[in-house]
Design a protein around this motif. Structure first.
Motif, PDB file in Angstrom:
ATOM      1  N   ILE A  38      -1.205  -5.955  10.625  1.00 50.76           N
ATOM      2  CA  ILE A  38      -1.433  -4.808   9.743  1.00 50.76           C
ATOM      3  C   ILE A  38      -0.077  -4.348   9.222  1.00 50.76           C
ATOM      4  O   ILE A  38       0.805  -3.976   9.997  1.00 50.76           O
ATOM      5  CB  ILE A  38      -2.131  -3.651  10.480  1.00 50.76           C
ATOM      6  CG1 ILE A  38      -3.477  -4.105  11.047  1.00 50.76           C
ATOM      7  CG2 ILE A  38      -2.336  -2.470   9.527  1.00 50.76           C
ATOM      8  CD1 ILE A  38      -4.205  -3.045  11.851  1.00 50.76           C
ATOM      9  N   ARG A  39       0.097  -4.392   7.918  1.00 53.45           N
ATOM     10  CA  ARG A  39       1.320  -3.870   7.299  1.00 53.45           C
ATOM     11  C   ARG A  39       1.008  -2.530   6.654  1.00 53.45           C
ATOM     12  O   ARG A  39       0.138  -2.437   5.784  1.00 53.45           O
ATOM     13  CB  ARG A  39       1.880  -4.851   6.264  1.00 53.45           C
ATOM     14  CG  ARG A  39       2.500  -6.087   6.905  1.00 53.45           C
ATOM     15  CD  ARG A  39       3.303  -6.897   5.923  1.00 53.45           C
ATOM     16  NE  ARG A  39       4.368  -6.140   5.290  1.00 53.45           N
ATOM     17  CZ  ARG A  39       5.254  -6.659   4.436  1.00 53.45           C
ATOM     18  NH1 ARG A  39       5.190  -7.958   4.130  1.00 53.45           N
ATOM     19  NH2 ARG A  39       6.172  -5.911   3.887  1.00 53.45           N
ATOM     20  N   GLU A  40       1.692  -1.500   7.086  1.00 50.67           N
ATOM     21  CA  GLU A  40       1.436  -0.145   6.637  1.00 50.67           C
ATOM     22  C   GLU A  40       2.419   0.275   5.546  1.00 50.67           C
ATOM     23  O   GLU A  40       3.489  -0.312   5.394  1.00 50.67           O
ATOM     24  CB  GLU A  40       1.540   0.820   7.833  1.00 50.67           C
ATOM     25  CG  GLU A  40       0.633   0.448   8.989  1.00 50.67           C
ATOM     26  CD  GLU A  40       0.908   1.269  10.229  1.00 50.67           C
ATOM     27  OE1 GLU A  40       1.325   2.427  10.094  1.00 50.67           O
ATOM     28  OE2 GLU A  40       0.709   0.747  11.348  1.00 50.67           O
ATOM     29  N   GLY A  41       2.033   1.295   4.791  1.00 49.20           N
ATOM     30  CA  GLY A  41       2.903   1.801   3.732  1.00 49.20           C
ATOM     31  C   GLY A  41       3.103   0.811   2.605  1.00 49.20           C
ATOM     32  O   GLY A  41       4.147   0.797   1.960  1.00 49.20           O
ATOM     33  N   VAL A  42       2.088  -0.023   2.351  1.00 50.17           N
ATOM     34  CA  VAL A  42       2.185  -1.089   1.361  1.00 50.17           C
ATOM     35  C   VAL A  42       1.237  -0.794   0.200  1.00 50.17           C
ATOM     36  O   VAL A  42       0.023  -0.627   0.415  1.00 50.17           O
ATOM     37  CB  VAL A  42       1.842  -2.455   1.981  1.00 50.17           C
ATOM     38  CG1 VAL A  42       1.754  -3.528   0.907  1.00 50.17           C
ATOM     39  CG2 VAL A  42       2.863  -2.826   3.040  1.00 50.17           C
ATOM     40  N   ALA A  43       1.758  -0.750  -0.999  1.00 47.42           N
ATOM     41  CA  ALA A  43       0.938  -0.526  -2.192  1.00 47.42           C
ATOM     42  C   ALA A  43       0.705  -1.853  -2.901  1.00 47.42           C
ATOM     43  O   ALA A  43       1.652  -2.480  -3.397  1.00 47.42           O
ATOM     44  CB  ALA A  43       1.617   0.463  -3.134  1.00 47.42           C
ATOM     45  N   VAL A  44      -0.538  -2.308  -2.930  1.00 51.38           N
ATOM     46  CA  VAL A  44      -0.879  -3.547  -3.630  1.00 51.38           C
ATOM     47  C   VAL A  44      -0.853  -3.276  -5.129  1.00 51.38           C
ATOM     48  O   VAL A  44      -1.396  -2.274  -5.608  1.00 51.38           O
ATOM     49  CB  VAL A  44      -2.262  -4.052  -3.190  1.00 51.38           C
ATOM     50  CG1 VAL A  44      -2.628  -5.334  -3.930  1.00 51.38           C
ATOM     51  CG2 VAL A  44      -2.290  -4.273  -1.682  1.00 51.38           C
ATOM     52  N   THR A  45      -0.220  -4.168  -5.883  1.00 53.45           N
ATOM     53  CA  THR A  45      -0.041  -3.943  -7.326  1.00 53.45           C
ATOM     54  C   THR A  45      -0.804  -4.927  -8.203  1.00 53.45           C
ATOM     55  O   THR A  45      -0.885  -4.734  -9.411  1.00 53.45           O
ATOM     56  CB  THR A  45       1.447  -3.992  -7.685  1.00 53.45           C
ATOM     57  OG1 THR A  45       2.002  -5.242  -7.242  1.00 53.45           O
ATOM     58  CG2 THR A  45       2.203  -2.842  -7.033  1.00 53.45           C
ATOM     59  N   GLY A  46      -1.350  -5.976  -7.622  1.00 50.29           N
ATOM     60  CA  GLY A  46      -2.087  -6.914  -8.451  1.00 50.29           C
ATOM     61  C   GLY A  46      -2.514  -8.151  -7.695  1.00 50.29           C
ATOM     62  O   GLY A  46      -2.159  -8.356  -6.527  1.00 50.29           O
TER      63      GLY A  46
END
Length: 477
Positions: free
Chosen positions: A132-140
């Motif tokens: 689980i990777r936290e603080g990650v914003a997927v952009t596409g």
């Protein structure tokens, strides 16, 4: 059997965590990407504002999560979840008054959304190949000629054999597909303008002697004449872990209280004084939380299947939260995905067509239930808005029909069993109403009602305390 090297799950809420459990046996690595920093304990977080409201974990959802994570229910109860029988442990006000208390075939595990997620996170972290990777914003998404090939987040890219969208109602996946030249899915919508507002309380210790009940449910009034707006509210005093309860009021198309003062004032106008009295005996531990994002929304990915992409939870089908279907639908979609992976030899286009076809059939059960009620409201808007004649018909019959079935279930064990299955998404309403034995039970109940010969009393004075008498033996006779 390993089906690929990497699977990526977008979102670390219930849908995403269940998906991670479904994928883990079939991929070398499962990567869960979550925008929030996840708390170690059962705490609210920005990405799940609805966690401040009651959540029903229906039996189908309990079984699905238990199949994905053996020991989940035991861990939830050990962490404070409450295993209750609603017909015996809930005071239920429907129709003219309180229903009789009795045993039935249905039990539930009560707990807050934040506790459910915390227990699920603990289970996922036990899986050695899930990260689980936290603080990650997927952009596409990386989209190739044959389908989805990976995910972009920040300055990074990860190749993926399978991507699962579990980003909820606000998912951007369909927008990313359109930007890549792929068709956006058709979207079915129906927004009945549901708004609900909640406040958390600490229960008194010891509980008052008259509180035989754990859960308090107040259904909207059946009367169409003059009455306060609060008589139209669906009200819950919902028990959760650590000797707490969530006081919740909701409505279709009515402005709801936003402040602690107006919340308490409205509570005093609901159609039984017990709700406000219960709040008065408790200690508030939160402000008032209001939610409006409650429309039914089904993104029909089954009509535009794409290799490499699966969607679960609200990202594909979001329901009016009043009906408690969201968590269980997400868990069932994840379990369905695991079942299809277990039978697959490769993740080709046919795999995704088959999975989406089966998911469509599964989602159609709760979707039809939500439509049957929400289409009857004049304020409802969306692609599934009913013609006026149909809306008027549903408005006139849906409430009384529901109360009639509840009444029949009080006295007939078979009707009770099948109604519990419908409520818990184990059976469609249509299948129940085609069952000859259920039809016979409903007809017998209608006959006894017409003659005033019901076995189990009902309609107890809503201004008085709900009766503590256990009518189980009366119902059995």
């Amino acid at each position: 059997m390993q089906l690929g090297r990497t699977a990526v799950v977008l979102g670390g809420s219930v849908a995403g965590l269940c998906s991670a459990g479904a994928l883990a046996p079939y991929f070398d690595q499962v990567l869960v990407l979550e925008r929030d920093e996840l708390p170690a304990e059962a705490e609210h977080r920005r990405g799940v504002p609805q966690s401040k409201h009651p959540h029903f974990l229906l039996n189908s959802g309990r079984r699905a999560i238990g199949a994905l994570f053996p020991g989940f229910e035991e861990a939830l109860i050990a962490a404070g979840g409450l295993h209750l029988m609603p017909s015996l442990d809930a005071a239920y006000l429907d129709g003219e008054g309180w229903s009789a208390r009795k045993r039935s075939s249905m039990t539930m595990v009560y707990g807050s959304r934040i506790l459910i997620e915390r227990v699920l996170r603990d289970k996922v972290r036990e899986l050695p190949n899930v990260t689980i990777r936290e603080g990650v914003a997927v952009t596409g998404l990386a989209v190739g000629p044959d389908g989805i090939t990976g995910v972009y987040f920040g300055d990074e890219h990860v190749a993926a054999d399978l991507v699962v969208d579990a980003m909820g109602r606000g998912s951007s996946v369909s927008t990313w597909l359109a930007a890549a030249g792929r068709p956006e899915p058709e979207v079915l919508t129906l927004d009945a303008k549901v708004t609900y507002t909640s406040r958390w309380y600490e229960l008194p210790s010891p509980r008052p002697s008259t509180w035989w009940w754990q859960h308090l449910v107040i259904m909207p009034t059946p009367h169409r004449g003059e009455h306060p707006a609060e008589h139209e509210f669906l009200v819950n005093f919902f028990p959760v872990e650590n000797n707490r309860a969530i006081a919740c009021m909701g409505s279709w198309g009515i402005e709801m209280p936003r402040t602690t003062e107006t919340f308490v004032e409205s509570a005093r106008r609901v159609r039984t004084p017990l709700f406000a009295e219960a709040m008065d005996r408790c200690s508030p531990t939160s402000e008032v939380h209001l939610t409006r994002s409650t429309g039914n929304k089904w993104r029909r990915y089954d009509r535009t299947p794409l290799r490499g992409l699966a969607c679960v939870g609200d990202s594909i089908c979001a329901f009016n939260p009043f009906y408690g279907q969201g968590v269980s639908s997400a868990a069932n979609s994840a379990l369905l995905l695991r079942e299809h992976l277990s039978r697959a030899e490769r993740l080709d286009a046919r795999f995704f067509v088959r999975f989406l076809r089966a998911q469509r059939a599964m989602l159609n059960v709760p979707w039809r239930l939500a439509m049957a009620r929400d289409k009857g409201y004049k304020c409802a808007e969306g692609t599934e808005k009913a013609p006026e004649w149909q809306r008027r018909l549903l408005d006139a019959v849906s409430g009384p029909a529901f109360s009639f079935i509840v009444g029949a279930a009080r006295e007939d064990a078979v009707v009770d069993e099948h109604f519990a299955k419908v409520f818990n998404m184990d059976e469609s309403l249509g299948a129940m109403m085609r069952n000859p034995r259920v039809i016979a039970g409903l007809l017998a109940h209608g006959f006894r009602t017409a003659l005033g010969r019901q076995r189990v009393p009902f309609g107890f004075d809503p201004q008085a305390e709900p009766p503590a008498t256990d009518y189980s033996l009366v119902a059995a006779r």
